[in-house]
Design an enzyme around this catalytic site. Sequence first.
Site, PDB file in Angstrom:
ATOM      1  N   HIS A 203       0.880   5.071   1.449  1.00 10.22           N
ATOM      2  CA  HIS A 203       0.377   6.144   2.227  1.00 10.22           C
ATOM      3  C   HIS A 203       1.069   7.546   2.023  1.00 10.22           C
ATOM      4  O   HIS A 203       2.197   7.655   1.910  1.00 10.22           O
ATOM      5  CB  HIS A 203       0.405   5.658   3.742  1.00 10.22           C
ATOM      6  CG  HIS A 203      -0.148   6.422   4.694  1.00 10.22           C
ATOM      7  ND1 HIS A 203      -1.667   6.303   4.779  1.00 10.22           N
ATOM      8  CD2 HIS A 203       0.352   7.399   5.311  1.00 10.22           C
ATOM      9  CE1 HIS A 203      -2.081   7.263   5.902  1.00 10.22           C
ATOM     10  NE2 HIS A 203      -0.958   8.010   6.158  1.00 10.22           N
TER      11      HIS A 203
ATOM     12  N   ASP B 105      -2.612   0.800   7.898  1.00 13.68           N
ATOM     13  CA  ASP B 105      -1.137   1.283   7.756  1.00 13.68           C
ATOM     14  C   ASP B 105      -0.066   0.802   8.907  1.00 13.68           C
ATOM     15  O   ASP B 105       0.625   1.649   9.381  1.00 13.68           O
ATOM     16  CB  ASP B 105      -1.328   2.885   8.010  1.00 13.68           C
ATOM     17  CG  ASP B 105      -2.283   3.605   6.968  1.00 13.68           C
ATOM     18  OD1 ASP B 105      -2.241   3.112   5.957  1.00 13.68           O
ATOM     19  OD2 ASP B 105      -2.912   4.475   7.460  1.00 13.68           O
TER      20      ASP B 105
ATOM     21  N   ASN C 179       0.738  -1.074  -0.114  1.00 15.97           N
ATOM     22  CA  ASN C 179       0.125  -0.076  -0.034  1.00 15.97           C
ATOM     23  C   ASN C 179       0.962   1.340   0.100  1.00 15.97           C
ATOM     24  O   ASN C 179       2.024   1.299   0.378  1.00 15.97           O
ATOM     25  CB  ASN C 179      -0.826  -0.194   1.314  1.00 15.97           C
ATOM     26  CG  ASN C 179      -1.809   1.088   1.324  1.00 15.97           C
ATOM     27  OD1 ASN C 179      -2.469   1.488   0.314  1.00 15.97           O
ATOM     28  ND2 ASN C 179      -1.923   1.977   2.470  1.00 15.97           N
TER      29      ASN C 179
ATOM     30  N   GLU D 100       5.028  10.080  -5.231  1.00 18.12           N
ATOM     31  CA  GLU D 100       4.515   8.749  -5.274  1.00 18.12           C
ATOM     32  C   GLU D 100       4.575   7.997  -6.524  1.00 18.12           C
ATOM     33  O   GLU D 100       4.905   6.730  -6.578  1.00 18.12           O
ATOM     34  CB  GLU D 100       2.783   8.692  -4.665  1.00 18.12           C
ATOM     35  CG  GLU D 100       2.655   9.203  -3.314  1.00 18.12           C
ATOM     36  CD  GLU D 100       1.170   9.258  -3.261  1.00 18.12           C
ATOM     37  OE1 GLU D 100       0.377   8.450  -3.619  1.00 18.12           O
ATOM     38  OE2 GLU D 100       0.742   9.994  -1.995  1.00 18.12           O
TER      39      GLU D 100
END
Length: 198
Positions: free
Chosen positions: A110, A151, A108, A180
Amino acid sequence: MKLRIGILASHGGSNMQAIIDACGNNKINGEVSVVISNNSSAGAVKKAENARIQVYHLSSRNYPGSDELDEAMLLVLKKHKVNIIVLAGYMKKLGPMVISKFQNRILNIHPALLPKYGGRGMYGDKVHKAVIESGDKESGATIHLVNDKYDDGRILSQVIVQISDDDNPETLAAKVLAQEHRLYPITLEKISKGEIKL
Ligand code: GRF
């Protein structure tokens, strides 16, 4: 290892696009095998269609029971022989079956420097607002493994973004998102080369 990436996305899909492009340019040894979205009108769905990648709409609308959705997702991932799941702006919690079958194989991103500014309810603009209000001088993005808590999994990579005095949540979000788009392809490249071990 050749990556067969399954991307889960709920929004614009700009991270997803960066990953598709990096596979196309052979930066990542792998391909995006399938895209799953819980939101049929997400920009990510259009982008996946444009890239001729098979895309599935799986949500609690078409699979009302939580086990049903979990099973349907697992089936799609198996059908497309996915060996790594990439969450790119996916706004739903994964089901326990997908999490356990893909243990240490779910990533993932974040939009902050975890472990700061993470956890339940910390997403999107809320993160950037909290960072600006704290007076921190830097933020960034984190790629981490996914477990059953928000997270919380092992951190694989981070990029730092400097915050200037005139930044607000919107300008910070844009700066972080641009980074990102670099961090996800680089991290997946390192995984495919065995430089980051999962
Ligand atoms: C990114 O900011 C990401 O950190 C967060 O959701 C956003 C996704 O943007 N998890 P996009 O859909 O990739 O454009």
